[in-house]
Design a protein around this motif. Structure first.
Motif, PDB file in Angstrom:
ATOM      1  N   LEU A  67       0.830  -1.209   0.000  1.00 31.59           N
ATOM      2  CA  LEU A  67       0.000   0.000   0.000  1.00 31.59           C
ATOM      3  C   LEU A  67       0.859   1.251   0.000  1.00 31.59           C
ATOM      4  O   LEU A  67       0.577   2.210  -0.736  1.00 31.59           O
ATOM      5  CB  LEU A  67      -0.914  -0.013   1.227  1.00 31.59           C
ATOM      6  CG  LEU A  67      -1.847   1.188   1.396  1.00 31.59           C
ATOM      7  CD1 LEU A  67      -2.810   1.305   0.221  1.00 31.59           C
ATOM      8  CD2 LEU A  67      -2.630   1.071   2.713  1.00 31.59           C
ATOM      9  N   ALA A  68       1.926   1.248   0.802  1.00 36.36           N
ATOM     10  CA  ALA A  68       2.818   2.411   0.859  1.00 36.36           C
ATOM     11  C   ALA A  68       3.488   2.653  -0.493  1.00 36.36           C
ATOM     12  O   ALA A  68       3.614   3.798  -0.937  1.00 36.36           O
ATOM     13  CB  ALA A  68       3.866   2.206   1.939  1.00 36.36           C
ATOM     14  N   LEU A  69       3.909   1.577  -1.160  1.00 43.35           N
ATOM     15  CA  LEU A  69       4.533   1.706  -2.473  1.00 43.35           C
ATOM     16  C   LEU A  69       3.529   2.209  -3.499  1.00 43.35           C
ATOM     17  O   LEU A  69       3.844   3.082  -4.323  1.00 43.35           O
ATOM     18  CB  LEU A  69       5.107   0.359  -2.910  1.00 43.35           C
ATOM     19  CG  LEU A  69       5.736   0.304  -4.308  1.00 43.35           C
ATOM     20  CD1 LEU A  69       6.880   1.300  -4.446  1.00 43.35           C
ATOM     21  CD2 LEU A  69       6.198  -1.114  -4.633  1.00 43.35           C
ATOM     22  N   TYR A  70       2.311   1.672  -3.457  1.00 45.09           N
ATOM     23  CA  TYR A  70       1.268   2.109  -4.393  1.00 45.09           C
ATOM     24  C   TYR A  70       1.011   3.611  -4.248  1.00 45.09           C
ATOM     25  O   TYR A  70       0.956   4.345  -5.240  1.00 45.09           O
ATOM     26  CB  TYR A  70      -0.019   1.327  -4.134  1.00 45.09           C
ATOM     27  CG  TYR A  70      -1.202   1.812  -4.948  1.00 45.09           C
ATOM     28  CD1 TYR A  70      -1.171   1.778  -6.345  1.00 45.09           C
ATOM     29  CD2 TYR A  70      -2.346   2.307  -4.335  1.00 45.09           C
ATOM     30  CE1 TYR A  70      -2.252   2.227  -7.096  1.00 45.09           C
ATOM     31  CE2 TYR A  70      -3.431   2.747  -5.067  1.00 45.09           C
ATOM     32  CZ  TYR A  70      -3.374   2.707  -6.450  1.00 45.09           C
ATOM     33  OH  TYR A  70      -4.443   3.162  -7.192  1.00 45.09           O
ATOM     34  N   GLU A  71       0.873   4.079  -3.026  1.00 41.17           N
ATOM     35  CA  GLU A  71       0.590   5.500  -2.826  1.00 41.17           C
ATOM     36  C   GLU A  71       1.797   6.372  -3.175  1.00 41.17           C
ATOM     37  O   GLU A  71       1.626   7.509  -3.623  1.00 41.17           O
ATOM     38  CB  GLU A  71       0.144   5.738  -1.384  1.00 41.17           C
ATOM     39  CG  GLU A  71      -1.194   5.075  -1.078  1.00 41.17           C
ATOM     40  CD  GLU A  71      -1.842   5.579   0.182  1.00 41.17           C
ATOM     41  OE1 GLU A  71      -1.104   6.031   1.083  1.00 41.17           O
ATOM     42  OE2 GLU A  71      -3.085   5.512   0.274  1.00 41.17           O
ATOM     43  N   LEU A  72       2.992   5.839  -2.987  1.00 44.67           N
ATOM     44  CA  LEU A  72       4.204   6.567  -3.375  1.00 44.67           C
ATOM     45  C   LEU A  72       4.229   6.811  -4.881  1.00 44.67           C
ATOM     46  O   LEU A  72       4.658   7.883  -5.344  1.00 44.67           O
ATOM     47  CB  LEU A  72       5.443   5.779  -2.947  1.00 44.67           C
ATOM     48  CG  LEU A  72       6.802   6.404  -3.276  1.00 44.67           C
ATOM     49  CD1 LEU A  72       7.037   7.654  -2.439  1.00 44.67           C
ATOM     50  CD2 LEU A  72       7.927   5.394  -3.042  1.00 44.67           C
ATOM     51  N   ILE A  73       3.768   5.841  -5.659  1.00 42.78           N
ATOM     52  CA  ILE A  73       3.707   5.974  -7.120  1.00 42.78           C
ATOM     53  C   ILE A  73       2.496   6.795  -7.535  1.00 42.78           C
ATOM     54  O   ILE A  73       2.568   7.642  -8.435  1.00 42.78           O
ATOM     55  CB  ILE A  73       3.653   4.581  -7.786  1.00 42.78           C
ATOM     56  CG1 ILE A  73       4.896   3.764  -7.443  1.00 42.78           C
ATOM     57  CG2 ILE A  73       3.499   4.709  -9.303  1.00 42.78           C
ATOM     58  CD1 ILE A  73       4.786   2.298  -7.834  1.00 42.78           C
ATOM     59  N   LEU A  74       1.368   6.544  -6.884  1.00 39.88           N
ATOM     60  CA  LEU A  74       0.095   7.130  -7.284  1.00 39.88           C
ATOM     61  C   LEU A  74       0.042   8.644  -7.168  1.00 39.88           C
ATOM     62  O   LEU A  74      -0.328   9.336  -8.127  1.00 39.88           O
ATOM     63  CB  LEU A  74      -1.026   6.518  -6.430  1.00 39.88           C
ATOM     64  CG  LEU A  74      -2.427   7.128  -6.579  1.00 39.88           C
ATOM     65  CD1 LEU A  74      -3.000   6.830  -7.959  1.00 39.88           C
ATOM     66  CD2 LEU A  74      -3.362   6.598  -5.482  1.00 39.88           C
ATOM     67  N   PHE A  75       0.419   9.186  -6.000  1.00 42.58           N
ATOM     68  CA  PHE A  75       0.112  10.596  -5.773  1.00 42.58           C
ATOM     69  C   PHE A  75       0.885  11.554  -6.680  1.00 42.58           C
ATOM     70  O   PHE A  75       0.304  12.540  -7.147  1.00 42.58           O
ATOM     71  CB  PHE A  75       0.278  10.985  -4.303  1.00 42.58           C
ATOM     72  CG  PHE A  75      -0.434  12.267  -3.974  1.00 42.58           C
ATOM     73  CD1 PHE A  75      -1.809  12.361  -4.113  1.00 42.58           C
ATOM     74  CD2 PHE A  75       0.261  13.388  -3.576  1.00 42.58           C
ATOM     75  CE1 PHE A  75      -2.475  13.543  -3.848  1.00 42.58           C
ATOM     76  CE2 PHE A  75      -0.393  14.578  -3.305  1.00 42.58           C
ATOM     77  CZ  PHE A  75      -1.771  14.657  -3.442  1.00 42.58           C
ATOM     78  N   PRO A  76       2.164  11.317  -6.972  1.00 45.66           N
ATOM     79  CA  PRO A  76       2.826  12.202  -7.945  1.00 45.66           C
ATOM     80  C   PRO A  76       2.144  12.197  -9.314  1.00 45.66           C
ATOM     81  O   PRO A  76       2.061  13.239  -9.969  1.00 45.66           O
ATOM     82  CB  PRO A  76       4.245  11.624  -8.035  1.00 45.66           C
ATOM     83  CG  PRO A  76       4.457  10.965  -6.721  1.00 45.66           C
ATOM     84  CD  PRO A  76       3.136  10.386  -6.352  1.00 45.66           C
ATOM     85  N   ILE A  77       1.622  11.038  -9.744  1.00 47.61           N
ATOM     86  CA  ILE A  77       0.895  10.971 -11.014  1.00 47.61           C
ATOM     87  C   ILE A  77      -0.397  11.771 -10.920  1.00 47.61           C
ATOM     88  O   ILE A  77      -0.777  12.499 -11.854  1.00 47.61           O
ATOM     89  CB  ILE A  77       0.589   9.510 -11.396  1.00 47.61           C
ATOM     90  CG1 ILE A  77       1.885   8.719 -11.609  1.00 47.61           C
ATOM     91  CG2 ILE A  77      -0.284   9.450 -12.645  1.00 47.61           C
ATOM     92  CD1 ILE A  77       2.694   9.140 -12.805  1.00 47.61           C
ATOM     93  N   VAL A  78      -1.073  11.665  -9.786  1.00 45.53           N
ATOM     94  CA  VAL A  78      -2.317  12.432  -9.579  1.00 45.53           C
ATOM     95  C   VAL A  78      -2.022  13.930  -9.586  1.00 45.53           C
ATOM     96  O   VAL A  78      -2.769  14.720 -10.192  1.00 45.53           O
ATOM     97  CB  VAL A  78      -2.989  12.006  -8.254  1.00 45.53           C
ATOM     98  CG1 VAL A  78      -4.147  12.938  -7.910  1.00 45.53           C
ATOM     99  CG2 VAL A  78      -3.488  10.568  -8.352  1.00 45.53           C
ATOM    100  N   GLN A  79      -0.949  14.341  -8.939  1.00 46.61           N
ATOM    101  CA  GLN A  79      -0.555  15.754  -8.970  1.00 46.61           C
ATOM    102  C   GLN A  79      -0.274  16.195 -10.408  1.00 46.61           C
ATOM    103  O   GLN A  79      -0.697  17.280 -10.832  1.00 46.61           O
ATOM    104  CB  GLN A  79       0.700  15.971  -8.125  1.00 46.61           C
ATOM    105  CG  GLN A  79       0.500  15.875  -6.630  1.00 46.61           C
ATOM    106  CD  GLN A  79       1.815  16.029  -5.892  1.00 46.61           C
ATOM    107  OE1 GLN A  79       2.722  15.215  -6.027  1.00 46.61           O
ATOM    108  NE2 GLN A  79       1.932  17.086  -5.110  1.00 46.61           N
ATOM    109  N   PHE A  80       0.435  15.353 -11.131  1.00 41.92           N
ATOM    110  CA  PHE A  80       0.828  15.680 -12.500  1.00 41.92           C
ATOM    111  C   PHE A  80      -0.380  15.861 -13.409  1.00 41.92           C
ATOM    112  O   PHE A  80      -0.477  16.860 -14.136  1.00 41.92           O
ATOM    113  CB  PHE A  80       1.743  14.577 -13.039  1.00 41.92           C
ATOM    114  CG  PHE A  80       2.228  14.801 -14.443  1.00 41.92           C
ATOM    115  CD1 PHE A  80       3.074  15.859 -14.742  1.00 41.92           C
ATOM    116  CD2 PHE A  80       1.856  13.941 -15.466  1.00 41.92           C
ATOM    117  CE1 PHE A  80       3.531  16.072 -16.048  1.00 41.92           C
ATOM    118  CE2 PHE A  80       2.307  14.133 -16.763  1.00 41.92           C
ATOM    119  CZ  PHE A  80       3.146  15.199 -17.055  1.00 41.92           C
TER     120      PHE A  80
END
Length: 273
Positions: A166-179
């Motif tokens: 879960l921590a890895l998923y959110e680490l990848i996810l949120f920068p993409i969401v910001q972008f």
């Protein structure tokens, strides 16, 4: 050896702030829409409102739900319960599968928020932003975050994921969401290449259109494959003409902090076009 979840959690704030600063600078130098040109004060207030909502959400998640997620993961681990525990996977193969499953859930949860009227009441706070930029990635109502976080408890148990997945998923996810929320210009070729794999700025601008058929498309947060598989992928050529936000929430006073907190209690007739 440090727990991978702790490692990823320690990286996440640094990465989030770094991406935020880069996107803010990019939006300043080459914005897609000019709604903040020569309006620095308005841009600042807009960001403050969105971040105020984010701070409330972060406090509640930190105080309530992270402990619950740890309990759900421990429940699966001690009982050898969950989908991922049916087979012996190599460590990183299991992580990739976990990310795919978590992201598929995120897609469907997002889509459900658009379809079910009760959930839409909370999710529309995010969509009501008429000036979408990188700070909009933080603009979610506490009700939506609480519901999402609560449903994550049985999800983690059923999937049998580890906390570091879960921590890895959110680490990848949120920068993409910001972008893809950012008010930036990408050359068509670069956006086209990016959206072969991930949700792109062009895709997400369509999703934030005030036209209902466009709002109800491009639900993916990370991997664009879900929109392609489930038939919700949509593009348009004239992105410059998109009107962001929701037709029923276009007034300036509706964009302020207190009205956004009480937005789900209002019952305006939703536009069907």
């Amino acid at each position: 050896m440090q727990d991978p979840a702790q490692t990823f959690d320690s990286i996440a704030p640094i990465l989030t702030v770094a991406v935020l600063l880069v996107m803010l600078l990019w939006e300043s130098v080459s914005p897609y829409f000019a709604f903040f040109r020569h309006r620095g004060k308005e841009r600042l207030l807009h960001g403050i409102v969105n971040f105020a909502l984010a701070i409330i959400n972060a406090v509640v998640v930190g105080l309530v739900f992270i402990t619950a997620w740890k309990w759900a993961v421990d429940f699966s681990s001690t009982r050898d319960f969950g989908l991922l525990r049916l087979f012996e996977w190599p460590r990183w193969t299991e992580a990739v599968i976990a990310i795919l499953l978590l992201d598929c859930w995120t897609y469907w949860w997002h889509r459900i928020n658009h379809v079910v009227p009760f959930f839409w009441r909370f999710h529309r706070v995010h969509h009501s932003d008429t000036r979408m930029d990188v700070t909009t990635a933080n603009r979610f109502h506490l009700g939506e975050i609480a519901l999402s976080s609560l449903l994550r408890i049985p999800l983690l148990m059923l999937l049998g994921t580890e906390l570091w997945h879960l921590a890895l998923y959110e680490l990848i996810l949120f920068p993409i969401v910001q972008f893809h929320h950012s008010n930036i210009r990408l050359p068509d070729g670069i956006d086209r290449a990016f959206r072969l794999f991930f949700a792109s700025p062009a895709m997400h601008k369509v999703h934030h259109s005030d036209q209902v058929a466009e709002t109800n498309s491009n639900y993916t947060s990370l991997l664009s494959i879900w929109d392609r598989i489930f038939g919700s992928f949509r593009l348009r050529k004239d992105l410059e003409s998109i009107r962001l936000g929701l037709k029923e929430f276009r007034k300036d006073e509706q964009q302020q902090f207190i009205p956004l907190l009480f937005n789900p209690a209002r019952n305006p007739k939703r536009s069907k076009k």
